[in-house]
Design a protein around this motif. Sequence first.
Motif, PDB file in Angstrom:
ATOM      1  N   LYS A 196       3.150   5.827  -2.876  1.00  0.00           N
ATOM      2  CA  LYS A 196       3.969   6.527  -3.362  1.00  0.00           C
ATOM      3  C   LYS A 196       4.162   6.780  -4.846  1.00  0.00           C
ATOM      4  CE  LYS A 196       6.816   5.626   0.693  1.00  0.00           C
ATOM      5  NZ  LYS A 196       7.920   4.808   1.201  1.00  0.00           N
ATOM      6  N   GLY A 197       3.363   6.244  -5.546  1.00  0.00           N
ATOM      7  CA  GLY A 197       3.373   6.134  -6.867  1.00  0.00           C
ATOM      8  C   GLY A 197       4.291   5.150  -7.497  1.00  0.00           C
ATOM      9  N   LEU A 198       4.915   4.375  -6.635  1.00  0.00           N
ATOM     10  CA  LEU A 198       6.110   3.402  -7.196  1.00  0.00           C
ATOM     11  C   LEU A 198       5.345   2.215  -7.867  1.00  0.00           C
ATOM     12  CD1 LEU A 198       8.173   3.544  -3.902  1.00  0.00           C
ATOM     13  CD2 LEU A 198       8.574   4.923  -5.921  1.00  0.00           C
ATOM     14  N   ILE A 199       4.235   1.845  -7.615  1.00  0.00           N
ATOM     15  CA  ILE A 199       3.534   0.687  -8.429  1.00  0.00           C
ATOM     16  C   ILE A 199       2.223   0.889  -8.857  1.00  0.00           C
ATOM     17  CG2 ILE A 199       5.181  -1.016  -7.496  1.00  0.00           C
ATOM     18  CD1 ILE A 199       2.579  -1.965  -5.822  1.00  0.00           C
ATOM     19  N   GLN A 200       1.710   0.040  -9.749  1.00  0.00           N
ATOM     20  CA  GLN A 200       0.239   0.351 -10.118  1.00  0.00           C
ATOM     21  C   GLN A 200      -0.728   0.281  -8.869  1.00  0.00           C
ATOM     22  OE1 GLN A 200      -1.010   1.228 -13.060  1.00  0.00           O
ATOM     23  NE2 GLN A 200       0.810   1.252 -14.135  1.00  0.00           N
ATOM     24  N   ASN A 201      -1.759   0.620  -8.997  1.00  0.00           N
ATOM     25  CA  ASN A 201      -2.665   0.487  -7.853  1.00  0.00           C
ATOM     26  C   ASN A 201      -3.584  -0.763  -8.023  1.00  0.00           C
ATOM     27  OD1 ASN A 201      -4.735   1.012  -6.018  1.00  0.00           O
ATOM     28  ND2 ASN A 201      -6.015   2.202  -7.141  1.00  0.00           N
ATOM     29  N   VAL A 202      -2.744  -1.852  -7.676  1.00  0.00           N
ATOM     30  CA  VAL A 202      -3.390  -3.071  -7.574  1.00  0.00           C
ATOM     31  C   VAL A 202      -3.930  -3.580  -6.250  1.00  0.00           C
ATOM     32  CG1 VAL A 202      -1.612  -4.160  -9.298  1.00  0.00           C
ATOM     33  CG2 VAL A 202      -1.027  -4.067  -6.576  1.00  0.00           C
ATOM     34  N   LYS A 212       0.920  -1.058   0.033  1.00  0.00           N
ATOM     35  CA  LYS A 212      -0.101  -0.089  -0.107  1.00  0.00           C
ATOM     36  C   LYS A 212       0.810   1.117   0.058  1.00  0.00           C
ATOM     37  CE  LYS A 212      -4.292  -1.968   2.229  1.00  0.00           C
ATOM     38  NZ  LYS A 212      -5.158  -1.879   3.526  1.00  0.00           N
ATOM     39  N   SER A 213       1.997   1.211   0.757  1.00  0.00           N
ATOM     40  CA  SER A 213       2.776   2.261   0.721  1.00  0.00           C
ATOM     41  C   SER A 213       3.449   2.526  -0.687  1.00  0.00           C
ATOM     42  CB  SER A 213       3.845   2.018   1.938  1.00  0.00           C
ATOM     43  OG  SER A 213       4.878   1.206   1.362  1.00  0.00           O
ATOM     44  N   TRP A 214       3.816   1.845  -1.479  1.00  0.00           N
ATOM     45  CA  TRP A 214       4.377   1.741  -2.762  1.00  0.00           C
ATOM     46  C   TRP A 214       3.569   2.307  -3.593  1.00  0.00           C
ATOM     47  CZ3 TRP A 214       6.367  -4.055  -3.146  1.00  0.00           C
ATOM     48  CH2 TRP A 214       7.520  -4.322  -2.336  1.00  0.00           C
ATOM     49  N   ILE A 215       2.090   1.893  -3.412  1.00  0.00           N
ATOM     50  CA  ILE A 215       0.834   2.381  -4.222  1.00  0.00           C
ATOM     51  C   ILE A 215       0.864   3.827  -4.064  1.00  0.00           C
ATOM     52  CG2 ILE A 215      -1.643   2.301  -4.818  1.00  0.00           C
ATOM     53  CD1 ILE A 215      -1.401  -0.667  -4.185  1.00  0.00           C
ATOM     54  N   ALA A 232       1.630  -6.540 -13.879  1.00  0.00           N
ATOM     55  CA  ALA A 232       0.773  -6.316 -13.086  1.00  0.00           C
ATOM     56  C   ALA A 232       0.844  -5.177 -12.163  1.00  0.00           C
ATOM     57  CB  ALA A 232       0.080  -7.437 -12.297  1.00  0.00           C
ATOM     58  N   ILE A 233       2.031  -4.931 -11.732  1.00  0.00           N
ATOM     59  CA  ILE A 233       2.172  -3.661 -10.789  1.00  0.00           C
ATOM     60  C   ILE A 233       3.083  -2.593 -11.728  1.00  0.00           C
ATOM     61  CG2 ILE A 233       2.763  -5.382  -8.989  1.00  0.00           C
ATOM     62  CD1 ILE A 233       5.807  -4.751  -9.185  1.00  0.00           C
ATOM     63  N   GLY A 234       3.019  -2.900 -13.124  1.00  0.00           N
ATOM     64  CA  GLY A 234       3.391  -1.736 -14.084  1.00  0.00           C
ATOM     65  C   GLY A 234       4.999  -1.564 -14.014  1.00  0.00           C
ATOM     66  N   ALA A 235       5.789  -2.540 -13.853  1.00  0.00           N
ATOM     67  CA  ALA A 235       7.145  -2.955 -14.181  1.00  0.00           C
ATOM     68  C   ALA A 235       7.738  -3.550 -15.259  1.00  0.00           C
ATOM     69  CB  ALA A 235       7.778  -3.430 -12.724  1.00  0.00           C
ATOM     70  N   LYS A 236       8.624  -3.071 -15.971  1.00  0.00           N
ATOM     71  CA  LYS A 236       9.017  -3.845 -17.133  1.00  0.00           C
ATOM     72  C   LYS A 236       9.729  -5.153 -16.784  1.00  0.00           C
ATOM     73  CE  LYS A 236       9.965   0.283 -19.782  1.00  0.00           C
ATOM     74  NZ  LYS A 236      10.776   1.050 -20.654  1.00  0.00           N
TER      75      LYS A 236
END
Length: 216
Positions: free
Chosen positions: A151-157, A146-149, A208-212
Motif C-alpha cells: 500500500k506504500g505505507l512503509i518502505q520496502n523492508v 507486506k500489506s503495508w509495503i 528503517a521503515i521510512g517513518a519520522k
Amino acid sequence: MMEKKTKRTKQSINREELESRILRSAEALFAEKGYSGSSMEAIAMSANISKQNLIYYFPNKELLYQRVLKEMLDIWIEKLSFLEAHGDTPEAVIRRYVHEKMQLSRLYPNGSKVFAHEIISGAPVLKEYLISHLKPQFDRDVEIVKSWINKGLIQNVDPEHLFFTIWAATQTYADFSVQMEVLLGRTKLDENDFSRAEEAVTSFVMRAIGAKKNNE
C-alpha cells in the motif's frame, strides 16, 4: 454451599500463587545455572518449600523446565500479537510492538535467558511448540507488514528480518544484560536505561521503515 465455593476459590488462589513462586524460582535458577546445573532440591529451597511439595506440583525437572519455557513463549505471543487496532498507523503499531518487546526484556529477564539457552541448544523441548504456536502468528504478522509495503505505507523492508532485528535489539537487554551493565558502568540496568534503549531502538526501526522519529 456458598462457603464451600469460597473455600475452593481461596484454595485455587493459593495454588496459583505457589505455582507462580515455584516457576519464578525455577526460572531464576535455569537462567543462572542452566538446565543441567539446576536441581529440584535447589529449586525447592529457592521457592521456600519442601522437595516433596515441589514434586506434588511438578513431578520432575523436565516438566518444570517445559512449563517455564512454554509460559515465557505464551507471554511473548500474547503480548506481541502484531495486529492493527482500528485507526492505527503502521508507525503506531510498530512503536507499540517495540515498547512491549522491551518491557518483556525488563520484566522477564530470567525467562528470556532460559528461552535463549533453549534456542541456542537447538530447541530440543520447544521446537514443536514454536512450530505450532509461534510460527502461525509470525506468518500473520509478516503478511501485515507486506500489506503495508504494497500500500506504500512503509518502505520496502524485508518483513521477516524486520522482526528478527527488533527481537535481537530488544532481547539483548535481557540476555546480555551483564555486558550492557559493564559497558554502561551500571551495577544493574534500571528503568531509565530501558527507556533510553527503547527510544534508540524505536528511532532506528522508524528510520528503517521510512517513518519520522516522532511520527510527525
